[in-house]
Design an enzyme around this catalytic site. Structure first.
Site, mmCIF file in Angstrom:
data_model
loop_
_atom_site.group_PDB
_atom_site.id
_atom_site.type_symbol
_atom_site.label_atom_id
_atom_site.label_comp_id
_atom_site.label_asym_id
_atom_site.label_seq_id
_atom_site.Cartn_x
_atom_site.Cartn_y
_atom_site.Cartn_z
ATOM 1 N N ARG A 172 0.923 -1.206 0.099
ATOM 2 C CA ARG A 172 0.046 0.058 -0.032
ATOM 3 C C ARG A 172 0.755 1.150 0.042
ATOM 4 N NH1 ARG A 172 -3.940 2.195 4.929
ATOM 5 N NH2 ARG A 172 -1.816 3.467 5.399
ATOM 6 N N TYR A 184 -3.231 11.438 6.728
ATOM 7 C CA TYR A 184 -3.318 10.070 7.079
ATOM 8 C C TYR A 184 -2.377 9.106 6.315
ATOM 9 C CZ TYR A 184 -4.802 5.220 6.975
ATOM 10 O OH TYR A 184 -4.891 4.170 7.115
ATOM 11 N N ASP A 235 -5.056 3.897 0.062
ATOM 12 C CA ASP A 235 -6.320 4.180 0.939
ATOM 13 C C ASP A 235 -6.636 5.658 1.059
ATOM 14 O OD1 ASP A 235 -8.162 4.160 3.029
ATOM 15 O OD2 ASP A 235 -6.958 3.270 4.598
ATOM 16 N N HIS A 237 -9.159 6.652 2.853
ATOM 17 C CA HIS A 237 -9.473 6.965 4.187
ATOM 18 C C HIS A 237 -10.810 7.909 4.155
ATOM 19 C CE1 HIS A 237 -8.853 6.838 8.579
ATOM 20 N NE2 HIS A 237 -8.370 5.800 8.341
ATOM 21 N N GLU A 261 -9.202 2.023 -1.545
ATOM 22 C CA GLU A 261 -9.794 1.755 -0.301
ATOM 23 C C GLU A 261 -10.665 3.064 0.084
ATOM 24 O OE1 GLU A 261 -7.103 0.035 2.426
ATOM 25 O OE2 GLU A 261 -8.016 0.769 4.285
ATOM 26 N N GLU A 287 -13.374 -1.394 6.574
ATOM 27 C CA GLU A 287 -12.747 -1.576 7.860
ATOM 28 C C GLU A 287 -13.704 -0.949 9.197
ATOM 29 O OE1 GLU A 287 -9.430 0.653 6.891
ATOM 30 O OE2 GLU A 287 -9.831 2.259 8.227
ATOM 31 N N ARG A 308 -13.601 -5.200 3.637
ATOM 32 C CA ARG A 308 -12.598 -5.181 4.649
ATOM 33 C C ARG A 308 -13.067 -5.182 6.132
ATOM 34 N NH1 ARG A 308 -8.024 -3.664 4.605
ATOM 35 N NH2 ARG A 308 -8.041 -1.681 5.762
ATOM 36 N N GLU A 364 -4.396 -7.226 5.151
ATOM 37 C CA GLU A 364 -3.516 -6.275 5.577
ATOM 38 C C GLU A 364 -2.629 -6.818 6.920
ATOM 39 O OE1 GLU A 364 -5.633 -2.697 6.930
ATOM 40 O OE2 GLU A 364 -3.739 -1.480 6.860
ATOM 41 N N TRP A 427 -11.918 12.247 9.022
ATOM 42 C CA TRP A 427 -10.459 11.721 9.366
ATOM 43 C C TRP A 427 -10.145 10.524 8.460
ATOM 44 C CZ3 TRP A 427 -8.174 7.511 11.533
ATOM 45 C CH2 TRP A 427 -6.647 7.570 11.785
HETATM 46 O O1 EZ4 Z 1 -7.295 4.298 10.342
HETATM 47 O O2 EZ4 Z 1 -6.916 1.139 12.026
HETATM 48 O O3 EZ4 Z 1 -6.456 0.761 6.376
HETATM 49 N N1 EZ4 Z 1 -6.021 0.944 7.398
HETATM 50 C C1 EZ4 Z 1 -6.618 2.128 8.207
HETATM 51 C C2 EZ4 Z 1 -6.282 2.178 9.661
HETATM 52 C C3 EZ4 Z 1 -7.249 2.834 10.581
HETATM 53 C C4 EZ4 Z 1 -6.839 2.567 11.955
HETATM 54 C C5 EZ4 Z 1 -8.112 2.860 12.818
HETATM 55 O O4 EZ4 Z 1 -8.301 2.449 14.001
HETATM 56 O O5 EZ4 Z 1 -7.434 2.718 7.485
HETATM 57 O O6 EZ4 Z 1 -5.090 2.891 9.686
HETATM 58 CO CO CO Z 2 -8.040 2.120 5.682
#
Ligand code: EZ4
Ligand code: CO
Length: 427
Positions: A172, A184, A235, A237, A261, A287, A308, A364, A427
């Site tokens: 990743r 992030y 990702d 996020h 992702e 996730e 996920r 992951e 976030w």
């Molecule tokens: O932000 O596990 O793909 N992984 C992620 C992680 C999450 C954290 C949150 O607790 O997006 O880094």
């Molecule tokens: Co993620």
């Protein structure tokens, strides 16, 4: 004729008929919650049966750990004592339907911890590694992806090269965004990436425009340097709108990502239709999902390629198998979350699950620190870009409670994100 066991134990609690023909019972005599912080917080449930067999389950909910501790101690454990540990499905349904208040991360984390601990017990009683009870191995191992991150494109790619040299088949990539102080997925200089980084939430600033300009050049360079034999992932996020995510997906098509992702927040599952119509870049989501209902439309309409959800946040092995079966009908594969806040107990469970389900995609891997590994001795291992749960009976992971007791809980929250004008953002 064979005598049938008494029906008196209908509610799954011990009713004094142990030893009758055909009745195999493992009475739960105790359950306790262990909180520890070997470099980060973890919550673990240990369940013990009358013959001394114990099983453990991960109950860690990053940044909200103590809510799950209370849910387990105050509301779940009293209901478990006296029940038959072998009745995993019944106990799952009892805790899910019996609470009346269904779903939600705290509830589902607590149910997951119980469920995994019970599977651990059952597999130990059988004398088999858990994956054997789940139908046996469907593959040689679980392909994992590692995290390469850096402040710049060059640093990120150097990290990716390092991963490929270690045998990773999938990486990743997350790089710093020019013009933003932090983002992030990118570690502070000289540190490992650990997002729960403050006793109160730290604040960062976000610009979608700056971010969007930075992603395609990262992957263009990555393909130039790494070639095409390694899977590349990214990702987002939850930070784009569907139309912005569609544009990013289109821009990344030439670089053939394994997945993009969390392109947009997934509460509104229909929002993914727009992304899906526009781009062939594969999508991974889930996730933060805690039940199959969070992914129902995404899976049914084939709006995603990878789900996920993982063991600790989505109701344990029992519920994850249900999600995987439903996903398999729609050609959606698994891609379990595996950041550092998922404990080694969750990793072990995820590997037994991943090794056995037909539609495993990828797992992951964000390695834990040496301190964490010492608290959770485990049989799983990494080789040639794959992980295997090992062949110890049960989950093949334990918690060293004496060592765990040395590391007291330390409040740690995930950051918050604001737009440059101060507006609260995802976030
Ligand atoms: O932000 O596990 O793909 N992984 C992620 C992680 C999450 C954290 C949150 O607790 O997006 O880094
Ligand atoms: Co993620």
């Amino acid at each position: 004729m064979v005598a049938l066991p008494s029906m008196k134990a209908r509610d799954g609690r011990r009713a004094g008929q142990e030893g009758e023909a055909g009745l195999v019972m493992a009475e739960i005599i105790s359950a306790r919650v262990i909180v520890t912080c070997p470099d980060r917080n973890f919550v673990t449930l240990r369940i013990e049966t009358a013959d001394g067999t114990t099983g453990i389950g991960d109950a860690t909910l990053n940044g909200r750990e103590l809510a799950v501790v209370s849910y387990l101690q105050d509301h779940v454990i009293p209901c478990l004592i006296g029940r038959d540990a072998h009745r995993i499905e019944d106990i799952w349904q009892y805790l899910y339907k019996g609470a009346y208040w269904r779903r939600g991360p705290v509830t589902m984390c607590a149910i997951a911890a119980v469920d995994v601990a019970l599977w651990d017990i059952k597999a130990k009683v059988a004398g088999l590694p858990l994956y054997q009870l789940l139908g046996g191995a469907s593959r040689e191992g679980c392909m994992v992806y590692g995290h390469a991150n850096g402040a710049t494109i060059e640093e990120t790619i150097a990290e990716a090269v390092r991963h490929v040299e270690q045998g990773y088949k999938a990486v990743r990539l997350q790089a710093g965004v020019p013009g933003l102080k932090s983002t992030y997925g990118v570690a502070k200089p000289g540190q490992r990436y650990e997002p729960a980084d403050g006793a109160l939430p730290t604040e960062s600033l976000w610009s979608t425009e700056k971010y969007l300009r930075s992603v395609a050049p990262l992957f263009e360079k990555a393909r130039e340097v790494l070639g095409w034999d390694v899977h590349l992932l990214h990702d987002v996020h939850h930070r784009l709108t569907p139309i912005e995510a569609a544009r990013l997906g289109v821009e990344l098509e030439p670089y053939r990502l394994f997945w993009l992702e969390d392109p947009t927040p997934a509460e509104n599952q229909a929002g993914f239709r727009l992304i899906r119509e526009k781009t062939t870049t594969p999508l991974a989501v889930g996730e933060i999902f805690n039940t199959i209902w969070d992914a129902k439309q995404l899976i049914e309409e084939q709006l995603i390629d990878y789900v996920r959800a993982t063991i600790v946040h989505a109701g344990g092995i029992t519920h994850m198998r249900r999600i995987a079966s439903f996903a398999d009908l729609h050609q959606v594969r698994t891609g379990c979350h595996g950041a550092t806040d998922l404990s080694p107990v969750c990793m072990a469970a995820a590997l037994h699950f991943g090794l056995s389900v037909p539609n495993f995609g990828i797992q992951e891997l964000m390695p834990h620190t040496a301190k964490t590994d010492a608290v959770f001795p485990h049989a799983y291992g990494f080789r040639d870009g794959m992980m295997h749960p090992g062949d110890a009976p049960g989950l093949g992971v334990d918690i060293d409670e004496e060592l765990a007791a040395k590391y007291e809980y330390k409040r740690a929250y995930l950051p918050v994100n604001r737009l440059e004008d101060g507006t609260m953002f995802n976030w």
